[in-house]
Scaffold this motif. Sequence first.
Motif, PDB file in Angstrom:
ATOM      1  N   VAL A 139       0.844  -1.200   0.000  1.00  0.00           N
ATOM      2  CA  VAL A 139       0.000   0.000   0.000  1.00  0.00           C
ATOM      3  C   VAL A 139       0.875   1.245   0.000  1.00  0.00           C
ATOM      4  O   VAL A 139       0.607   2.218  -0.721  1.00  0.00           O
ATOM      5  CB  VAL A 139      -0.958  -0.008   1.214  1.00  0.00           C
ATOM      6  CG1 VAL A 139      -1.737   1.308   1.306  1.00  0.00           C
ATOM      7  CG2 VAL A 139      -1.919  -1.186   1.115  1.00  0.00           C
ATOM      8  N   TYR A 140       1.950   1.215   0.820  1.00  0.00           N
ATOM      9  CA  TYR A 140       2.865   2.359   0.849  1.00  0.00           C
ATOM     10  C   TYR A 140       3.540   2.546  -0.512  1.00  0.00           C
ATOM     11  O   TYR A 140       3.693   3.680  -1.010  1.00  0.00           O
ATOM     12  CB  TYR A 140       3.930   2.152   1.924  1.00  0.00           C
ATOM     13  CG  TYR A 140       3.377   2.151   3.333  1.00  0.00           C
ATOM     14  CD1 TYR A 140       3.115   3.349   3.990  1.00  0.00           C
ATOM     15  CD2 TYR A 140       3.134   0.961   3.991  1.00  0.00           C
ATOM     16  CE1 TYR A 140       2.626   3.358   5.283  1.00  0.00           C
ATOM     17  CE2 TYR A 140       2.634   0.950   5.292  1.00  0.00           C
ATOM     18  CZ  TYR A 140       2.381   2.152   5.919  1.00  0.00           C
ATOM     19  OH  TYR A 140       1.877   2.152   7.195  1.00  0.00           O
ATOM     20  N   LEU A 141       3.953   1.436  -1.134  1.00  0.00           N
ATOM     21  CA  LEU A 141       4.638   1.516  -2.426  1.00  0.00           C
ATOM     22  C   LEU A 141       3.696   2.030  -3.511  1.00  0.00           C
ATOM     23  O   LEU A 141       4.073   2.900  -4.323  1.00  0.00           O
ATOM     24  CB  LEU A 141       5.172   0.132  -2.808  1.00  0.00           C
ATOM     25  CG  LEU A 141       6.275  -0.437  -1.905  1.00  0.00           C
ATOM     26  CD1 LEU A 141       6.659  -1.841  -2.364  1.00  0.00           C
ATOM     27  CD2 LEU A 141       7.495   0.474  -1.908  1.00  0.00           C
ATOM     28  N   LEU A 142       2.467   1.508  -3.541  1.00  0.00           N
ATOM     29  CA  LEU A 142       1.512   1.921  -4.561  1.00  0.00           C
ATOM     30  C   LEU A 142       1.050   3.365  -4.343  1.00  0.00           C
ATOM     31  O   LEU A 142       0.761   4.083  -5.313  1.00  0.00           O
ATOM     32  CB  LEU A 142       0.304   0.976  -4.566  1.00  0.00           C
ATOM     33  CG  LEU A 142       0.601  -0.420  -5.120  1.00  0.00           C
ATOM     34  CD1 LEU A 142      -0.565  -1.363  -4.846  1.00  0.00           C
ATOM     35  CD2 LEU A 142       0.876  -0.338  -6.633  1.00  0.00           C
ATOM     36  N   SER A 143       0.962   3.791  -3.083  1.00  0.00           N
ATOM     37  CA  SER A 143       0.606   5.182  -2.801  1.00  0.00           C
ATOM     38  C   SER A 143       1.683   6.121  -3.337  1.00  0.00           C
ATOM     39  O   SER A 143       1.391   7.143  -3.977  1.00  0.00           O
ATOM     40  CB  SER A 143       0.441   5.395  -1.292  1.00  0.00           C
ATOM     41  OG  SER A 143       0.180   6.755  -1.003  1.00  0.00           O
ATOM     42  N   ALA A 144       2.957   5.754  -3.106  1.00  0.00           N
ATOM     43  CA  ALA A 144       4.075   6.560  -3.619  1.00  0.00           C
ATOM     44  C   ALA A 144       4.103   6.515  -5.143  1.00  0.00           C
ATOM     45  O   ALA A 144       4.371   7.538  -5.811  1.00  0.00           O
ATOM     46  CB  ALA A 144       5.388   6.041  -3.043  1.00  0.00           C
ATOM     47  N   ALA A 145       3.810   5.333  -5.719  1.00  0.00           N
ATOM     48  CA  ALA A 145       3.805   5.202  -7.182  1.00  0.00           C
ATOM     49  C   ALA A 145       2.721   6.065  -7.799  1.00  0.00           C
ATOM     50  O   ALA A 145       2.920   6.682  -8.858  1.00  0.00           O
ATOM     51  CB  ALA A 145       3.594   3.735  -7.565  1.00  0.00           C
ATOM     52  N   GLY A 146       1.558   6.130  -7.169  1.00  0.00           N
ATOM     53  CA  GLY A 146       0.479   6.975  -7.664  1.00  0.00           C
ATOM     54  C   GLY A 146       0.867   8.434  -7.665  1.00  0.00           C
ATOM     55  O   GLY A 146       0.590   9.178  -8.623  1.00  0.00           O
ATOM     56  N   LEU A 147       1.536   8.866  -6.586  1.00  0.00           N
ATOM     57  CA  LEU A 147       1.970  10.264  -6.490  1.00  0.00           C
ATOM     58  C   LEU A 147       3.039  10.590  -7.529  1.00  0.00           C
ATOM     59  O   LEU A 147       2.951  11.610  -8.233  1.00  0.00           O
ATOM     60  CB  LEU A 147       2.498  10.534  -5.080  1.00  0.00           C
ATOM     61  CG  LEU A 147       3.073  11.936  -4.828  1.00  0.00           C
ATOM     62  CD1 LEU A 147       1.997  13.004  -5.033  1.00  0.00           C
ATOM     63  CD2 LEU A 147       3.669  12.030  -3.428  1.00  0.00           C
ATOM     64  N   LEU A 148       4.052   9.725  -7.640  1.00  0.00           N
ATOM     65  CA  LEU A 148       5.155   9.989  -8.560  1.00  0.00           C
ATOM     66  C   LEU A 148       4.695   9.981 -10.015  1.00  0.00           C
ATOM     67  O   LEU A 148       5.074  10.861 -10.811  1.00  0.00           O
ATOM     68  CB  LEU A 148       6.261   8.944  -8.355  1.00  0.00           C
ATOM     69  CG  LEU A 148       7.088   9.092  -7.076  1.00  0.00           C
ATOM     70  CD1 LEU A 148       8.038   7.911  -6.908  1.00  0.00           C
ATOM     71  CD2 LEU A 148       7.881  10.405  -7.115  1.00  0.00           C
ATOM     72  N   SER A 149       3.881   8.980 -10.369  1.00  0.00           N
ATOM     73  CA  SER A 149       3.432   8.904 -11.770  1.00  0.00           C
ATOM     74  C   SER A 149       2.562  10.098 -12.127  1.00  0.00           C
ATOM     75  O   SER A 149       2.602  10.599 -13.247  1.00  0.00           O
ATOM     76  CB  SER A 149       2.682   7.595 -12.008  1.00  0.00           C
ATOM     77  OG  SER A 149       1.538   7.503 -11.158  1.00  0.00           O
ATOM     78  N   LEU A 150       1.785  10.579 -11.169  1.00  0.00           N
ATOM     79  CA  LEU A 150       0.937  11.751 -11.424  1.00  0.00           C
ATOM     80  C   LEU A 150       1.782  13.003 -11.598  1.00  0.00           C
ATOM     81  O   LEU A 150       1.527  13.834 -12.492  1.00  0.00           O
ATOM     82  CB  LEU A 150      -0.063  11.934 -10.282  1.00  0.00           C
ATOM     83  CG  LEU A 150      -1.085  13.069 -10.444  1.00  0.00           C
ATOM     84  CD1 LEU A 150      -1.992  12.803 -11.650  1.00  0.00           C
ATOM     85  CD2 LEU A 150      -1.919  13.227  -9.181  1.00  0.00           C
ATOM     86  N   LEU A 151       2.842  13.153 -10.782  1.00  0.00           N
ATOM     87  CA  LEU A 151       3.708  14.332 -10.862  1.00  0.00           C
ATOM     88  C   LEU A 151       4.542  14.334 -12.140  1.00  0.00           C
ATOM     89  O   LEU A 151       4.809  15.395 -12.731  1.00  0.00           O
ATOM     90  CB  LEU A 151       4.630  14.381  -9.637  1.00  0.00           C
ATOM     91  CG  LEU A 151       3.954  14.677  -8.286  1.00  0.00           C
ATOM     92  CD1 LEU A 151       4.969  14.581  -7.154  1.00  0.00           C
ATOM     93  CD2 LEU A 151       3.321  16.071  -8.298  1.00  0.00           C
TER      94      LEU A 151
END
Length: 531
Positions: A139-151
């Motif tokens: 969940v932590y990894l996917l949350s960070a992935a969602g933020l990074l890919s969006l940015l």
Amino acid sequence: MRKRKVVEQLKASFGQVKREGFQFDLIERYFLNKENSDSFQVLSDKTCHDIDFEELFMFLDRTSSKVGQQYLYNHLRVIPNALVSIDQKEHLVERLTTDIDLRIKTQLLLKKLDKGDAYYIASLFQEEHQKPPRWFFLVYLLSAAGLLSLLMLPLYPQLFLVFIGVMLLNMGIHYWNKKNLYRYVGSIPQLLQLNSIAQHLFKEELFQPIDPELPIAIRMINQVRNRMSFFRLEARIQGDAEAVLWGILELLKITFLLEPLLLFGVLKRLDSKRKEIERVFRFVGEVDLLISIASLRKGVAMYCLPEIGDSEFSAKKVYHPLIPNCVPNSIAVSDKSVLLTGSNMSGKTTFIRAIGINVITGLTINTCFAEAISIPRLRIHSAIRISDDLMNDKSYYFEEVLTIKEMIDSSSLGSPCLFLLDELFKGTNTIERISAGKAVLSKLSKNGNRVFVSTHDLELTEMLTDEYDLYHFSEVVIDRKVDFDYRLKKGKLTSRNAIRILQVNDYPSDLIDEAMDISKKMDDNALVKTL
């Protein structure tokens, strides 16, 4: 509803019985999950059934909040080891009775906890919290992935497919977590409300002695307030069904997996604050309980504060609070138990229940339904309603045998008991019923125990005079009418009206004559045996 109207309703309802539904499966949750092993006694389900506890609770309950309602239920089911701070409590009840402005101000705060979700606050400190699964690190990894890919999407448009893939994974986890969220979406916002209300109540100097250290618990819970506010927002959106706002917020929560991160983060912190949450819960419940007692006393025709002693058992004009226009009765016994005789419907069982109810309310809320009452501290056991347990293949008699055996075991454990019994061993023959009944009643009355028992077997009155004071209820048959006065009278019953009652209800005359003749012969035989 405008505040003025609510205030008027609160003033009008003081002293009145509630006119609302009672969800006992939710009301009793706090009691069922609470550890009460250090108490003097926890009332059994059997005793509660015998005295109509749910009906009694509906009469006694004048609380304003669901928290107070659960607290009161537990308070009535659990007899404490001692009447702690009784003078302090009585002072608070008196102030809440006379100071109308203070009472209304307090009730307005408590009513904020009157929604059904407030029933679940206790689960936050009584029940095991939902634990995150072992793969939760994803969940932590996917949350960070969602933020990074969006940015990075504006710089690298080719990452769009990666963003979509992450969103699909996040969506699966997000909706998997919904069932966990719904478990707490009611209780956590209500906890915030509870803590806020406790903080406001504690500002009133009158309530501070209830728990002088309460501010420490309030501050500990407030450490998680900001995170918990998310659940308040979630509950409000669900309630208002604001589609646009809900849609935008839902996309944000999916992208960054906010719900599982916040939920399990809050639960981890709340898990370490169980004692503080319960402390705040008890404080608010106690304030509501005191107002409820004040309202109860205001609404009844007669009440008194009990005298809790060592041995004396006396009551002046005691009555059953659930029976309209109940005839009050007086009784005084020193070191004996009580054997009641009388015909059906004359008042025996009602009187026994009235004694049980008054002992319970006297030892729990320091309130009795009498002009004056003096009682010892007793553990209460009863055998009033017994029925066949067909599901477990138990007959009436066998069920009664098991119940009485439990009483016999309790009678010699050290602490004195109050045993309430109605017609011992009705499921067997006369000779064995009287023989076993005498032996059981003699056994139960030892070791400082008190027994209140009704019987139709007048033979027991001769056998138990050394251990039991005799009282009776009687009726008068005049012409074709049976009148009951429901007055408790000293001594044993001397008149017999059962056959006479058959006669006034038009039973055949030859049947009545035969019954009279048999009765006379049986009395004569009994007299001869006595001589």
